[in-house]
Design an enzyme around this catalytic site. Structure first.
Site, PDB file in Angstrom:
ATOM      1  N   GLU A   1      -4.652   8.102  -3.113  1.00 41.38           N
ATOM      2  CA  GLU A   1      -5.167   6.838  -2.600  1.00 41.38           C
ATOM      3  C   GLU A   1      -5.385   5.850  -3.752  1.00 41.38           C
ATOM      4  OE1 GLU A   1      -5.106   6.503   0.561  1.00 41.38           O
ATOM      5  OE2 GLU A   1      -6.151   4.597   0.890  1.00 41.38           O
TER       6      GLU A   1
ATOM      7  N   HIS B   1       1.755   4.639  -2.795  1.00 43.30           N
ATOM      8  CA  HIS B   1       1.926   6.085  -2.568  1.00 43.30           C
ATOM      9  C   HIS B   1       3.319   6.522  -3.031  1.00 43.30           C
ATOM     10  CE1 HIS B   1      -1.772   6.977  -0.443  1.00 43.30           C
ATOM     11  NE2 HIS B   1      -1.544   6.089   0.518  1.00 43.30           N
TER      12      HIS B   1
ATOM     13  N   HIS C   1       0.835  -1.205   0.000  1.00 42.17           N
ATOM     14  CA  HIS C   1       0.000   0.000   0.000  1.00 42.17           C
ATOM     15  C   HIS C   1       0.875   1.263   0.000  1.00 42.17           C
ATOM     16  CE1 HIS C   1      -3.750   2.250   0.951  1.00 42.17           C
ATOM     17  NE2 HIS C   1      -2.912   3.062   1.567  1.00 42.17           N
ATOM     18  N   GLU C   2       1.827   1.324   0.930  1.00 42.10           N
ATOM     19  CA  GLU C   2       2.682   2.520   1.012  1.00 42.10           C
ATOM     20  C   GLU C   2       3.570   2.632  -0.230  1.00 42.10           C
ATOM     21  OE1 GLU C   2       1.809   4.580   3.128  1.00 42.10           O
ATOM     22  OE2 GLU C   2       0.680   3.252   4.467  1.00 42.10           O
TER      23      GLU C   2
END
Lengths: 494, 494
Positions: A294, A268, A264-265
């Site tokens: 997001e 980003h 997830h990170e």
């Protein structure tokens, strides 16, 4: 030339932003425990300098003067974002900002304390103070921007997003999900009745999990020469585009939650690393907003990282690092686990949007004055019952006291999470139309195609387009719920 | 009130200094390799802001006005240091500083390149440019401060130090050492002939060496809640007093050099951690200068860390961490090893001062115009032969091209190293007079007494006194070479 003055101002602000970003990441990862007070003072002082620098009275004049100058297309785009930034930063009087900061910080402190005690009665007056000021803030922003109040709040997070466009899409999604969640749960129950869940627990040393995370990050495109992975209590993506700091936390008995967090990170981080370097000192060079950001993290976590094709490639990598040889049938029930729950941040991709839509509806009503804070526990509970069949009437700590957003006066932010999920699905659909073998690529650990597409259509664009423009230019259609709905049906349906 | 304005200015400058210190430490320890260019730009921009902030035209007026205000003793002391800082920062015209920065940076770049090729001829013109400007700088500083030119340069590093006081002491030390080095070497040779050196080499994992270093740091007083130990290419002590970052580097085959480095940096760190917190935003709250700072690092490294009493306690600690059980007779010949060499940074405490005195004498001559850069290789070689019996005439890279200080225009800095060694010995003598059991304490791992004394007499004093005042107030006598001489005789003599 006035544009030149803005350009120079941008470089000074970039230096302060660089310092604030690295000091913030350092605080959560490497700072000595006793360093917090001096760090907080230093960062508050630097943030104050940054604010004074970015709101100096002459800047408005420079912007007006630059609009009369001969600018190339890139400079003109930069100037639009300088103006947008300046209006958003200056539309509230400084005395209001100070008063709001005090109110908000007191409410956040109370929230931390009272949430653990499930004490709504103690918390309510503080939140009422915040909501009163948010209404004032929305009215002032609305006046400065010529927008409706809630739109003016959203504008801070996702420029260009309007209730008139976003609401029908989220309404449609809600209608779908209220029916679909029970279906998905039934499908899962049936499958688990046949093949019980195989636990993935074991003993996984942190160092091995870290190496696994780094291997996955590098595979999906993270440039380790421009970033790093550390440990922090709450995972985040911070730092600067040339040195993106992502973090995770580890449990030595379980590897999947940390790994999915890392992916997830990483999503980003890829956006930050892919931003146009030459514009880094202009607002134009920043990421477009929270929904698009997001969408990039959810693209990597959900569209790549929970895709069965990804796990075909990933399982041998996991085995090399952790020594466990699982099959797709072992891992996918964990990766695709659906569960009704009270807590948004623990929710899976099927139920998560209902948590968001609930908050989105309630905060619109609060901003508009149709809902008072005193009535929030009942209103929350009613929606929770209607959308997820759960009650929070006795546990406000897991209801309207659950998130920091409202105590922090961040109204208009919640929709970004679910818009991001929809945008990610819409981008994935666009990529598959262009390149039907995209999923197949994952089975061989090839992510170039999805990254090249996102680099071209999203990362390299910085803040060149409004949120809806960026979506439509990238995917060929306006934001809609169809692709996300089909994605959920394919992955979780019968 | 003008003092209040200076106080507020101090807080803003402290925030920028905090950012610069943490960004600098982070760059050497945790920054991604590709993050350097943006980091350099950000730090240059922040340093520029800091300089403009600290040299704003109105500050001189505030200082003058504050001098007429009713101030308490602490504020009056703070004001003296505000003035000193301001004069030192503003006594060179900005155009000169810019020109000098360019000259210096070009010379440093050339130095890095040409030193590896032993190319004096290519380097000489660049150093000539630097020396020409240093003479101009010294003249301007001398005019502004009412000092002799070399004193005015030293004033930047050790406020209050004057050639008239320092020169005779260093001259006396030189006279002693030129005779003593051969004696110490003969003593060592005789001992090694009887008992050959036992190698300390083995296999020492970095993680174990790190734990050993942390244990030693904590034992000698490092507050781990206000600092940390990391790895960097060149060891340093950085960060801020509430979060002191020290670093080391490890070799897996040898532990002593890293450990002694950790003790050295811990000495710097104790000074920073012990500075008066309430004055942290005033120049008054900073460490006094380079000589005093070096006295604190050398106190821990030499007076504590090379004291046989220390090793009585330390050997079992080393054994617990590294699993090797050495005796005092094994370790002390390494800890007290003396060797004639060309390289200052590799020198032991007996020969080191001669490296410094050589440079101190040559740089005085250069600043005064008595020595030209073209004649430096011969002058260096002559002194090297006279003081250490070695020649550098064919290896200027190990002679006048050895250090970064001169290419970096840092003239007047070198004496601080050896003044620090003398001050440390003088402090140790004062402590032993007060507490004859100080050495005995070390055998039990007790360092409270030496730390309490240094906290009271050095750390807590910040910049309250000039360098010579601080020395005399702490030790009861002015700087002199006696204690250092006796220290060397006791440890290395017959």
């Amino acid at each position: 030339m006035s544009f030149e003055k803005l350009d120079q101002l941008g470089r000074r602000i970039e230096a302060l932003d660089h310092a604030l970003a690295i000091l913030g990441a350092d605080e959560a990862t490497h700072m000595a425990v006793g360093g917090g007070e001096a760090r907080a003072e230093a960062m508050a002082s630097l943030a104050g300098m940054r604010h004074r620098m970015a709101t100096a009275p002459e800047i408005g004049d420079w912007i007006v003067a630059a609009e009369a100058e001969a600018l190339n297309e890139e400079q003109a785009a930069a100037l639009r974002e300088f103006r947008r930034d300046h209006v958003n930063l200056t539309c509230l009087p400084p005395e209001f900002v100070e008063r709001q900061t005090r109110t908000r910080m007191r409410c956040e402190q109370l929230w931390r304390e009272l949430r653990t005690r499930n004490d709504w009665a103690g918390f309510q007056p503080a939140l009422e103070g915040v909501v009163t000021m948010v209404r004032e803030e929305a009215a002032m922003r609305a006046g400065a921007l010529g927008l409706d109040p809630y739109d003016a709040l959203m504008e801070q997070y996702d420029p260009g997003n309007r209730l008139a466009d976003v609401s029908p899409v989220l309404e449609e999604l809600k209608g779908f999900l209220v029916d679909f969640v029970p279906q998905a749960l039934a499908v899962q129950e049936e499958r688990l009745a046949k093949t019980p869940l195989k636990p993935l627990s074991g003993s996984y040393p942190v160092e091995k999990q870290r190496d696994l995370g780094l291997a996955m990050m590098a595979a999906v495109g993270f440039d380790i020469t421009h970033g790093s992975l550390s440990v922090s209590h709450h995972p985040f993506c911070g730092g600067v585009p040339t040195d993106v700091r992502i973090t995770t936390r580890y449990r030595s008995t379980e590897f999947l939650s940390s790994l999915m967090g890392v992916l997830h990170e990483t999503g980003h981080a890829l956006y930050e690393q892919g931003l146009p370097r030459a514009w880094s000192h202009w607002p134009l060079g920043k990421a477009r907003g929270m929904a698009i950001h997001e969408s990039q993290s959810l693209f990597v976590e959900k569209q790549i990282g929970r895709n069965p094709a990804f796990w075909t490639w990933a399982l041998p990598v996991v085995e090399r690092h952790l020594g466990e040889s699982w099959t797709l049938d072992d891992i996918l029930p964990h990766v695709h686990r659906v569960e009704r729950g009270l807590i948004r941040v623990d929710a899976d991709e099927v139920t998560y949007p209902l948590h968001v839509i609930l908050r989105f509806e309630l905060e619109q009503d609060m901003v508009a004055g149709r809902l008072e804070v005193a009535d929030l526990p009942e209103a929350w509970d009613a929606k929770m019952q209607a959308y997820l069949g759960l009650s929070t009437i006795d546990t406000p700590a897991d209801g309207p006291m659950q998130d920091v957003h409202w105590p922090a006066a961040a109204f208009g932010y919640f929709p970004s999470y679910t818009l991001g999920a929809m945008i990610a699905a819409q981008q994935w659909a666009a990529i598959e139309r262009e390149h039907p073998g995209a999923s197949e690529d994952f089975t061989r650990g090839h992510f170039d195609h999805v990254n090249d597409w996102r680099r071209a259509h999203v990362w390299s664009q910085g803040s060149r387009w409004s949120t809806p423009e960026l979506i439509e230019r990238a995917t060929g259609e306006p934001l809609n719920a169809d692709h996300f709905r089909r994605h959920l049906q394919a992955r979780y349906g019968a």
